[in-house]
Write a protein that holds these residues in place. Structure first.
Motif: not given
Length: 67
Positions: A22, A25, A36-39, A59, A61-62
């Motif tokens: 978090q 992000v 849009r997303s986090v991997w 991570c 992040i997209t």
């Protein structure tokens, strides 16, 4: 059609891996829009005196690139 970009970041926390993600992000959102997303690619931790001191995540992040 939308274009997406991926950046790699590290986040850390003294509470857990979820909070570390978090944090990554939250920091990214200060300068990057349309996340849009986090991997979470990798987990790690630092240890002191037999106890986990810091939780760390790497991570990806997209986010959508504005055209």
């Amino acid at each position: 059609m939308s274009v997406l970009k991926v950046i790699e970041l590290m986040g850390d926390s003294d509470k857990g891996w979820e909070e570390a993600a978090q944090e990554a992000v939250t920091e990214a959102a200060k300068s990057v829009k349309h996340i849009r997303s986090v991997w979470v690619k990798d987990h790690a931790a630092t240890v002191e005196d037999g106890k986990i001191k810091k939780y760390r995540v790497t991570c990806k992040i997209t986010f959508e690139v504005e055209s």
